[in-house]
Write an enzyme that holds these catalytic residues in place. Structure first.
Site, PDB file in Angstrom:
ATOM      1  N   ARG A 180      -0.826  22.823 -16.052  1.00 14.62           N
ATOM      2  CA  ARG A 180      -1.506  22.613 -14.873  1.00 14.62           C
ATOM      3  C   ARG A 180      -2.171  23.713 -14.138  1.00 14.62           C
ATOM      4  O   ARG A 180      -2.097  25.239 -13.743  1.00 14.62           O
ATOM      5  CB  ARG A 180      -0.544  21.831 -13.760  1.00 14.62           C
ATOM      6  CG  ARG A 180      -0.021  20.616 -14.817  1.00 14.62           C
ATOM      7  CD  ARG A 180      -1.822  19.682 -14.529  1.00 14.62           C
ATOM      8  NE  ARG A 180      -0.871  18.212 -15.175  1.00 14.62           N
ATOM      9  CZ  ARG A 180      -1.197  17.746 -15.455  1.00 14.62           C
ATOM     10  NH1 ARG A 180      -0.885  18.313 -16.789  1.00 14.62           N
ATOM     11  NH2 ARG A 180      -0.764  16.431 -15.871  1.00 14.62           N
ATOM     12  N   HIS A 218      -9.293  20.522 -20.915  1.00 15.05           N
ATOM     13  CA  HIS A 218      -8.145  19.985 -20.944  1.00 15.05           C
ATOM     14  C   HIS A 218      -7.971  18.200 -21.538  1.00 15.05           C
ATOM     15  O   HIS A 218      -8.194  17.408 -21.391  1.00 15.05           O
ATOM     16  CB  HIS A 218      -7.952  19.121 -19.499  1.00 15.05           C
ATOM     17  CG  HIS A 218      -7.244  18.006 -18.483  1.00 15.05           C
ATOM     18  ND1 HIS A 218      -6.260  18.555 -17.488  1.00 15.05           N
ATOM     19  CD2 HIS A 218      -5.211  17.974 -19.305  1.00 15.05           C
ATOM     20  CE1 HIS A 218      -5.548  17.953 -17.553  1.00 15.05           C
ATOM     21  NE2 HIS A 218      -5.173  17.897 -18.713  1.00 15.05           N
TER      22      HIS A 218
END
Ligand code: NDP
Ligand code: OXD
Length: 304
Positions: A219, A267
């Protein structure tokens, strides 16, 4: 008792068909609850506001992603449990992404992309894989899948996790310093929790061997972006490949967009397949109806 689905409509259409076929006895509502008091299961990325008042009989929230950091776990009503996405396609895709990233970092891919842009035909020395030590932070579903995929290449492999592990062919560490000191390519596959927020910082980079490389697919908030740039510019780190940043996307003009030794992907390491995600949620609802814990149940105290 019913399921309320609050995510993308395209995937919702797949879920609707899957529930109709495999769990027709449980009403499946997409977008809006016909009877909010009947909602026992919620499928969503984030939780709606005023959850306890809106859905007083809610028992489980199924995250549509493997991560659950987007949900305020501490703020959820105590009776509501959270289930993370566990579908086989995620591990398959992370195997591919980590293999791609580790090989790219091992074989100086950022350097050669930059040299191509400069029309420079110039080689650096290849290093044997046996001399490039890879270390994976996070030995859960994805970390272990990634390590298994790397095994054939001959890199000395290690992993770091909270609880002790024994994985054939992988040196498992609980001591972070010892793990970092032997790691030339650091792969981060940790969940975002208070303990892992900001973990990839200048202090951590200083404990890696000079010229180490970073592959980050956990993350964005685990990474101190300014510290990464400083480490790249000083040569402490040789290169980085990032699938996650904070924010996503990075603002226009952010130095990571055009740093010569950074590869960015938006991502995309893993994308949940709707059919497999629906099967996972159906299995979870079935387990709960049978009084068993659903696969992927999150420990709210631990945060993942
Ligand atoms: P798991 O819950 O299966 O594994 C998490 C691992 O991290 C465990 O080994 C755990 O240790 C370890 N860990 C957690 N906190 C700490 C800590 N403080 N110190 C040391 N180790 C710690 O998660 P997954 O493997 O399924 O997923 C990991 C993360 O990957 C997700 O949470 C998400 O953030 C990210 N992800 C990114 C994607 C992308 O597309 N870029 C896609 C999917 C996920 P222990 O074994 O001791 O519990
Ligand atoms: C996830 C992700 O958590 O895609 O599933 O990052």
């Amino acid at each position: 008792m019913a399921v309320l689905y609050l995510s993308t409509p395209e995937r919702g259409a797949v879920f609707t068909l899957a529930f109709a076929e495999h769990l027709p006895e449980v009403p499946f509502w997409q977008g809006r609850a016909e009877d909010p008091a009947a909602v026992r299961y919620l499928v969503a990325w984030t939780a709606p506001e005023h959850l306890a008042e809106a859905y007083p009989n809610l028992r489980l929230i199924f995250s549509v992603g493997a991560g659950v950091d987007q949900l305020d776990l501490a703020g959820l009503p105590p009776s509501v449990r959270v289930v993370r996405m566990l579908e086989p396609g995620l591990a398959d895709q992370m195997r591919e992404y980590v293999t791609l990233g580790v090989l790219a970092l091992h074989r100086d891919f950022a350097l050669y992309l930059d040299r191509q842009r400069s029309h420079l035909w110039q080689a650096a020395a290849n290093r044997p894989s046996a001399e490039r030590r890879v270390g994976v932070m996070g030995l859960g579903t994805l970390g272990q899948a990634a390590l298994a995929a790397l095994a054939p290449f001959g890199f000395p492999l290690a992993g770091w996790s909270r609880s002790p592990k024994a994985i054939p062919g992988v040196e498992c560490f609980a001591d972070l310093d010892a793990f970092l000191a032997r790691t030339d390519i650091l792969v981060c596959l940790l969940p975002l929790t208070p303990e892992t927020t900001g973990l990839l910082d200048a202090g951590l980079f200083a404990r890696l061997p000079e010229g180490a490389r970073l592959l980050h697919a956990g993350r964005g908030r685990q990474l101190d972006h300014a510290a990464l740039l400083a480490a790249l510019d000083s040569g402490r780190l040789a290169a980085a490949m990032l699938d996650v940043t904070d924010p996503e996307p990075l603002p226009a003009g952010h130095p990571l967009w055009h740093h010569p030794r950074v590869i960015l992907t938006p991502h995309v390491a893993c994308q949940t397949r709707a059919e497999d995600a629906a099967a996972h949620v159906i299995a979870g609802v079935r387990a709960d109806l049978a009084g068993a814990p659903p696969p992927g149940l999150v420990d709210r105290e631990r945060g993942y």
